[in-house]
Motif scaffolding. Sequence first.
Motif, PDB file in Angstrom:
ATOM      1  N   GLY A 103      -4.325  40.515  35.979  1.00 38.80           N
ATOM      2  CA  GLY A 103      -4.811  39.264  35.407  1.00 38.80           C
ATOM      3  C   GLY A 103      -4.141  38.019  35.958  1.00 38.80           C
ATOM      4  N   THR A 104      -3.504  38.163  37.104  1.00 39.38           N
ATOM      5  CA  THR A 104      -2.758  37.025  37.660  1.00 39.38           C
ATOM      6  C   THR A 104      -3.142  36.801  39.117  1.00 39.38           C
ATOM      7  OG1 THR A 104      -0.905  37.500  36.208  1.00 39.38           O
ATOM      8  CG2 THR A 104      -0.425  36.160  38.141  1.00 39.38           C
ATOM      9  N   ILE A 105      -3.287  35.548  39.464  1.00 38.67           N
ATOM     10  CA  ILE A 105      -3.508  35.183  40.862  1.00 38.67           C
ATOM     11  C   ILE A 105      -2.732  33.895  41.120  1.00 38.67           C
ATOM     12  CG2 ILE A 105      -5.644  33.900  40.370  1.00 38.67           C
ATOM     13  CD1 ILE A 105      -6.656  34.803  43.145  1.00 38.67           C
ATOM     14  N   ALA A 106      -2.205  33.770  42.322  1.00 44.23           N
ATOM     15  CA  ALA A 106      -1.415  32.576  42.635  1.00 44.23           C
ATOM     16  C   ALA A 106      -1.932  31.944  43.919  1.00 44.23           C
ATOM     17  CB  ALA A 106       0.051  32.945  42.786  1.00 44.23           C
ATOM     18  N   TYR A 107      -1.718  30.661  44.018  1.00 52.28           N
ATOM     19  CA  TYR A 107      -2.122  29.905  45.205  1.00 52.28           C
ATOM     20  C   TYR A 107      -0.993  28.951  45.594  1.00 52.28           C
ATOM     21  CZ  TYR A 107      -6.882  31.178  43.562  1.00 52.28           C
ATOM     22  OH  TYR A 107      -8.009  31.840  43.124  1.00 52.28           O
ATOM     23  N   VAL A 108      -0.930  28.671  46.886  1.00 47.93           N
ATOM     24  CA  VAL A 108       0.044  27.692  47.379  1.00 47.93           C
ATOM     25  C   VAL A 108      -0.713  26.506  47.965  1.00 47.93           C
ATOM     26  CG1 VAL A 108       0.226  28.837  49.649  1.00 47.93           C
ATOM     27  CG2 VAL A 108       2.075  27.347  48.861  1.00 47.93           C
ATOM     28  N   LEU A 109      -0.183  25.318  47.746  1.00 49.40           N
ATOM     29  CA  LEU A 109      -0.836  24.094  48.219  1.00 49.40           C
ATOM     30  C   LEU A 109      -0.717  23.980  49.743  1.00 49.40           C
ATOM     31  CD1 LEU A 109      -2.205  21.406  47.297  1.00 49.40           C
ATOM     32  CD2 LEU A 109       0.081  20.401  47.258  1.00 49.40           C
ATOM     33  N   THR A 110      -1.849  23.778  50.396  1.00 49.61           N
ATOM     34  CA  THR A 110      -1.831  23.635  51.859  1.00 49.61           C
ATOM     35  C   THR A 110      -2.407  22.295  52.325  1.00 49.61           C
ATOM     36  OG1 THR A 110      -3.974  24.746  52.009  1.00 49.61           O
ATOM     37  CG2 THR A 110      -2.016  26.119  52.268  1.00 49.61           C
ATOM     38  N   ASP A 111      -3.181  21.636  51.480  1.00 46.02           N
ATOM     39  CA  ASP A 111      -3.763  20.343  51.858  1.00 46.02           C
ATOM     40  C   ASP A 111      -3.715  19.412  50.646  1.00 46.02           C
ATOM     41  OD1 ASP A 111      -5.316  22.618  53.281  1.00 46.02           O
ATOM     42  OD2 ASP A 111      -5.770  20.875  54.526  1.00 46.02           O
ATOM     43  N   ARG A 112      -3.307  18.163  50.866  1.00 44.99           N
ATOM     44  CA  ARG A 112      -3.364  17.185  49.775  1.00 44.99           C
ATOM     45  C   ARG A 112      -3.549  15.793  50.375  1.00 44.99           C
ATOM     46  NH1 ARG A 112       2.981  17.313  48.669  1.00 44.99           N
ATOM     47  NH2 ARG A 112       3.470  15.934  50.401  1.00 44.99           N
ATOM     48  N   TYR A 113      -4.559  15.117  49.922  1.00 52.10           N
ATOM     49  CA  TYR A 113      -4.870  13.769  50.418  1.00 52.10           C
ATOM     50  C   TYR A 113      -5.205  12.893  49.231  1.00 52.10           C
ATOM     51  CZ  TYR A 113      -5.446  16.320  54.806  1.00 52.10           C
ATOM     52  OH  TYR A 113      -5.232  17.124  55.902  1.00 52.10           O
ATOM     53  N   TRP A 114      -4.621  11.707  49.213  1.00 51.14           N
ATOM     54  CA  TRP A 114      -5.026  10.754  48.179  1.00 51.14           C
ATOM     55  C   TRP A 114      -6.514  10.536  48.338  1.00 51.14           C
ATOM     56  CZ3 TRP A 114      -1.964   9.976  44.265  1.00 51.14           C
ATOM     57  CH2 TRP A 114      -0.597  10.160  44.438  1.00 51.14           C
ATOM     58  N   PHE A 141       0.568  12.535  58.158  1.00 50.72           N
ATOM     59  CA  PHE A 141       1.929  13.093  58.139  1.00 50.72           C
ATOM     60  C   PHE A 141       2.360  13.645  56.785  1.00 50.72           C
ATOM     61  CE2 PHE A 141       2.442  10.892  62.226  1.00 50.72           C
ATOM     62  CZ  PHE A 141       3.013  11.927  62.943  1.00 50.72           C
ATOM     63  N   GLU A 142       1.776  13.144  55.710  1.00 45.18           N
ATOM     64  CA  GLU A 142       2.147  13.750  54.428  1.00 45.18           C
ATOM     65  C   GLU A 142       1.804  15.231  54.419  1.00 45.18           C
ATOM     66  OE1 GLU A 142       2.631  10.630  50.819  1.00 45.18           O
ATOM     67  OE2 GLU A 142       0.808  11.836  50.844  1.00 45.18           O
ATOM     68  N   ASN A 143       0.695  15.558  55.036  1.00 44.62           N
ATOM     69  CA  ASN A 143       0.303  16.972  55.107  1.00 44.62           C
ATOM     70  C   ASN A 143       1.091  17.719  56.166  1.00 44.62           C
ATOM     71  OD1 ASN A 143      -2.241  17.766  53.334  1.00 44.62           O
ATOM     72  ND2 ASN A 143      -2.270  15.596  53.801  1.00 44.62           N
ATOM     73  N   GLU A 144       1.309  17.062  57.284  1.00 41.62           N
ATOM     74  CA  GLU A 144       2.094  17.689  58.353  1.00 41.62           C
ATOM     75  C   GLU A 144       3.480  18.078  57.834  1.00 41.62           C
ATOM     76  OE1 GLU A 144       1.578  18.472  61.456  1.00 41.62           O
ATOM     77  OE2 GLU A 144       3.659  18.846  62.048  1.00 41.62           O
ATOM     78  N   PHE A 145       4.124  17.164  57.139  1.00 42.16           N
ATOM     79  CA  PHE A 145       5.475  17.444  56.642  1.00 42.16           C
ATOM     80  C   PHE A 145       5.438  18.440  55.482  1.00 42.16           C
ATOM     81  CE2 PHE A 145       6.465  13.073  58.436  1.00 42.16           C
ATOM     82  CZ  PHE A 145       7.090  13.582  59.567  1.00 42.16           C
ATOM     83  N   MET A 146       4.427  18.329  54.651  1.00 39.81           N
ATOM     84  CA  MET A 146       4.336  19.285  53.547  1.00 39.81           C
ATOM     85  C   MET A 146       4.246  20.713  54.084  1.00 39.81           C
ATOM     86  SD  MET A 146       1.349  19.816  50.719  1.00 39.81           S
ATOM     87  CE  MET A 146       0.205  20.375  51.952  1.00 39.81           C
ATOM     88  N   GLU A 161       6.043  16.730  37.646  1.00 42.50           N
ATOM     89  CA  GLU A 161       6.542  16.296  38.954  1.00 42.50           C
ATOM     90  C   GLU A 161       5.990  17.250  40.010  1.00 42.50           C
ATOM     91  OE1 GLU A 161      10.774  16.169  38.748  1.00 42.50           O
ATOM     92  OE2 GLU A 161      10.783  14.656  37.160  1.00 42.50           O
ATOM     93  N   ILE A 162       5.514  16.674  41.080  1.00 42.31           N
ATOM     94  CA  ILE A 162       4.964  17.477  42.175  1.00 42.31           C
ATOM     95  C   ILE A 162       5.868  17.288  43.393  1.00 42.31           C
ATOM     96  CG2 ILE A 162       2.948  17.921  43.625  1.00 42.31           C
ATOM     97  CD1 ILE A 162       2.258  18.264  40.724  1.00 42.31           C
ATOM     98  N   PRO A 163       6.393  18.365  43.987  1.00 40.65           N
ATOM     99  CA  PRO A 163       7.226  18.184  45.191  1.00 40.65           C
ATOM    100  C   PRO A 163       6.437  17.468  46.274  1.00 40.65           C
ATOM    101  CG  PRO A 163       6.725  20.526  44.804  1.00 40.65           C
ATOM    102  CD  PRO A 163       6.234  19.772  43.620  1.00 40.65           C
ATOM    103  N   TRP A 164       7.035  16.433  46.837  1.00 40.57           N
ATOM    104  CA  TRP A 164       6.268  15.570  47.743  1.00 40.57           C
ATOM    105  C   TRP A 164       7.190  15.025  48.832  1.00 40.57           C
ATOM    106  CZ3 TRP A 164       1.295  14.732  45.349  1.00 40.57           C
ATOM    107  CH2 TRP A 164       0.355  14.072  46.158  1.00 40.57           C
ATOM    108  N   GLY A 165       8.089  15.839  49.332  1.00 39.82           N
ATOM    109  CA  GLY A 165       8.974  15.386  50.400  1.00 39.82           C
ATOM    110  C   GLY A 165       8.191  15.124  51.661  1.00 39.82           C
ATOM    111  N   VAL A 166       8.645  14.163  52.424  1.00 41.24           N
ATOM    112  CA  VAL A 166       7.916  13.861  53.661  1.00 41.24           C
ATOM    113  C   VAL A 166       8.875  13.834  54.850  1.00 41.24           C
ATOM    114  CG1 VAL A 166       5.803  12.858  52.779  1.00 41.24           C
ATOM    115  CG2 VAL A 166       7.828  11.458  52.881  1.00 41.24           C
ATOM    116  N   THR A 167       9.157  12.650  55.384  1.00 39.59           N
ATOM    117  CA  THR A 167       9.890  12.594  56.651  1.00 39.59           C
ATOM    118  C   THR A 167      11.269  13.248  56.566  1.00 39.59           C
ATOM    119  OG1 THR A 167      10.583  10.395  55.979  1.00 39.59           O
ATOM    120  CG2 THR A 167       8.817  10.529  57.604  1.00 39.59           C
ATOM    121  N   PHE A 168      11.597  13.924  57.620  1.00 42.25           N
ATOM    122  CA  PHE A 168      12.931  14.492  57.818  1.00 42.25           C
ATOM    123  C   PHE A 168      13.398  15.307  56.608  1.00 42.25           C
ATOM    124  CE2 PHE A 168      12.695  10.348  60.036  1.00 42.25           C
ATOM    125  CZ  PHE A 168      12.466  10.873  61.297  1.00 42.25           C
ATOM    126  N   GLU A 169      12.480  16.037  56.029  1.00 42.16           N
ATOM    127  CA  GLU A 169      12.786  16.953  54.932  1.00 42.16           C
ATOM    128  C   GLU A 169      13.394  16.256  53.718  1.00 42.16           C
ATOM    129  OE1 GLU A 169      13.792  21.681  55.032  1.00 42.16           O
ATOM    130  OE2 GLU A 169      14.557  20.387  56.599  1.00 42.16           O
TER     131      GLU A 169
END
Lengths: 370, 575
Positions: free
Chosen positions: A48-59, A172-177, A259-267
Amino acid sequence: MTARTRAFPMLPRALVAATTVALLGSISGMRSAHATPSSEGDAAVKNGTIAYVLTDRYWAVYETKDGKAECPQGMNDGPREQFKKLFPEGKKRTVVEAQLMREGNQWHPSTSPEPFPFHEAQGKVSFGLNLDGKVGPADFESPEGEKGIDNQMYRVLGCIANYRNSGTIYHFENEFMRRYNNDRMIIELSGVDSLTNDNDVTVTTYRGLDGLLTDATGNAFIAGGTERLDLRWGKEYIRKFKGKIVDGVLITEPIDTIEIPWGVTFETSGYQVFRGMRLKLKLTPKDAQGLMAGYVDVDAFTYHLNTSWSTHHHSYGQLSSPSQYRAMRRLADGYPDAKTGTNTAISSAVTVKFTQVFLERPHDTMVSKN
Amino acid sequence: MSSIISNLAPLRRQRIAQGLRRGATALLAALVVAGCAGSPEPPVAGAPPRLRLITTQQYVNTLSHIFGPSVTLDMKFPPLQRTSGLLENGAARAGVTASQLEQFQRAAAGVATQVVNEGHRSFLIPCKPGDEKTADKACATAFLTRVGRLLHRRALTASEVDMYVGQAGAAADQVKDFYTGLGIALEAMLISPEVLFIVEKGEPDPQRSGKQRLDAYSLASRLSFFLWDAGPDDHILKAAASGELQTPKGRARVVDMMLASPRLKDGMRAFFDDMFAFDDFDTLSKDPTVYPSFTGVTVADAREQTLRTAIDQLIVKNKDYRDLYTTRSTFISPSLAALYNLPAVPGWEPYEFPANSPREGMLTQISFLAVHAHPGRSSPTRRGKALRELLLCQTVPPPPPNVDFSALENPDAHYKTQRERVAVHLKNPTCAGCHKIMDPMGLALENFDGAGRFRATEAGAPIDRSGSLDGKKFADVAGLAQALHDSPALPSCLVSRMYSYGSGGPTAPSDRPLLQYLNTSFAAQGYKIHDLLRTIALGTAFSQVTRSKKGPVPADDKADGTPPPRTQQTTLNLH
């Protein structure tokens, strides 16, 4: 009736016996075959469980072909253009009078009147969700025709080149993510009876620890990867909320603060703060796509922008942080401050895509010994 | 006796019974060994001493052993030509072109620069010069003599030491830097022909009048490259120098030491990589639109999975070789796990496919399935051919030059499954002759697509998994695995490849009695690789060579100035 006669209900027993003997004889000498499995390994939905990981996010910025419909006055000015207007050539100024003054404006933004023209996105169409359940005069209509869409953030970001699909932040937000593992957002759906219709599922968000599996083209992601959950340093990203699946679409109840993890440049380890966030995702065993919508905390958003992206990046995308802040404050439409009554958050939407993953919890093996 | 035991206390009774069981086991083992010993190793004609080009991995392993893991060894030399089933056999037929030499030189320069740099010199060079800006003969001699012995796999002659030390000194004086000079001498040594080529020399065998054997250093190298895929270490070279290696007892001691060393894993990885033709992975590519999950990481991990499985089963756990083709035990990495639909943590984890899994044995691992398939579809023919040639040492003739592929390749053909497609082979008598010995085995693997992923159906049609191997029919891949496991050709192929690999050249028809002896011994010892390696390495045939046709050549002076033993120059087997 025996099992054998049930299989051959119309045949006399003697014929059944003869047929059975013949069938058995034909495979004598063969090692008996295992039943053909219909699939291999673990199913995407297990227990009864399924998980997903975020791969794309755009405002979520609704863009027309040439941008003239939503930005008839063109794109907004960025740091370079504003600096040039503020400090025309021909007069000598000190660093304190010019560069540091602008730096101060960025780090200590105000709601004083905008000294530059700011072009808000025009039109009535936008991506997003109806966050307040109402249809108001400032609301949009979705491209599919749904009314009451709350996405004032689109008014702010729509004519800033950085957030459009050719912009630096957009890319780059997606590239770094994808590159940095501390940016991994996981959603786990539990209590799932069906990915098509289920009126009660639980959604839990986590931060993952592992890289994404790209496919052979390098441009897409493979379902079936594994993410270890960060239950130690990622506690602040864990939230649990309810949802339902209707015709293959997950719709969640709003979660007050997340809170959503949203690190970008240089980790950098940045994050965004959403209020009243909810998900609307089309689910398959391999992926989940749709919208993550809610009210973005204005101060947190601006802090993230200034600490994660340098003025260099702002400049390339014609993004003036002080002007953007003023616009966000002006258009903020949610979560009023208890004392001042000023709205602290602005309705927004992010188009997202998740890819199915298996999860490993810390009590499982975290790192191979081999 | 049983009545006496039954009267004893239970614990004591149990201990005695255990003792008896142990005694019986030991007796049985002794009988098996005696049985083998009673059937002496048959004589072989032997081959001339060989001259082989060192492989990339042998060079890397050797340098890694000498200089340690902190020296980066990023090099890849041109591939060898596969000969009689093994690349290693091709090493005895290889020459070095100018462009290859350039690659060797580039690698040597990279290594030498690292060894003498400030980060390494303090622990890789056993002395410090009196003045870093000038030559230091004593320090250069100490370093180059020690390293030169390990690289040349023998003690350097006095003239060789003088030459290298002279080079180091001249360069140091010229550039006014001792370490730069030393690095230049080391670079020269690293591309010396006697380092790049493994040169074997013969000598009269005192135990067998009129016969030749490898001299002690050549035997040390043959053993070391066989078992460790690297040059001999100080210990083995000492045993060679002292003459111990040429005594049965001394050779047994050294071989047992080598078999017990962790370096045996490296050696056997190299062997299985060669035997399974995993160099095919170097050029493997799949159509990303058909198999998007099959990435570059998958390629590397698939190869690694099978090698890890083989080493774990056969070397670490010392299991029956044949079980490699039926075992459900393997290792999983995150990249592969995605293809097997399994969760996996970073790194490599042991994994046991469950009993209801379609995976059973090496043939069902992604390595075999993906390498022996087309870029965009599976291939029962390629899989069957690989099984015949790589695992059973059988030769499948190439297709006739005028073969008509049109029926098979017709894109408009309405073949739903590969079984239907390859059935065309059997309609044409010209094709059927060969395909009937390949396709029936490969068809049992049709539950796996060209990337090695499981599939229950193909183009919507159910997959028929039945097949046959040498008249033994089976209904699915488990049956194929068992048929392969039970095939007498499976262990005999390994024996042939192993002996060929160890002795550095293809086997000849005259080797058949020896191979039969090794097969019998392998079977009696339960098909254990350790035992096979030991039997080969200690056998007379392993160290026996024939007299060179070119006649004796005076050997160089020994490093210590004493007259050298009479040795015979290697026959340059570079044809």
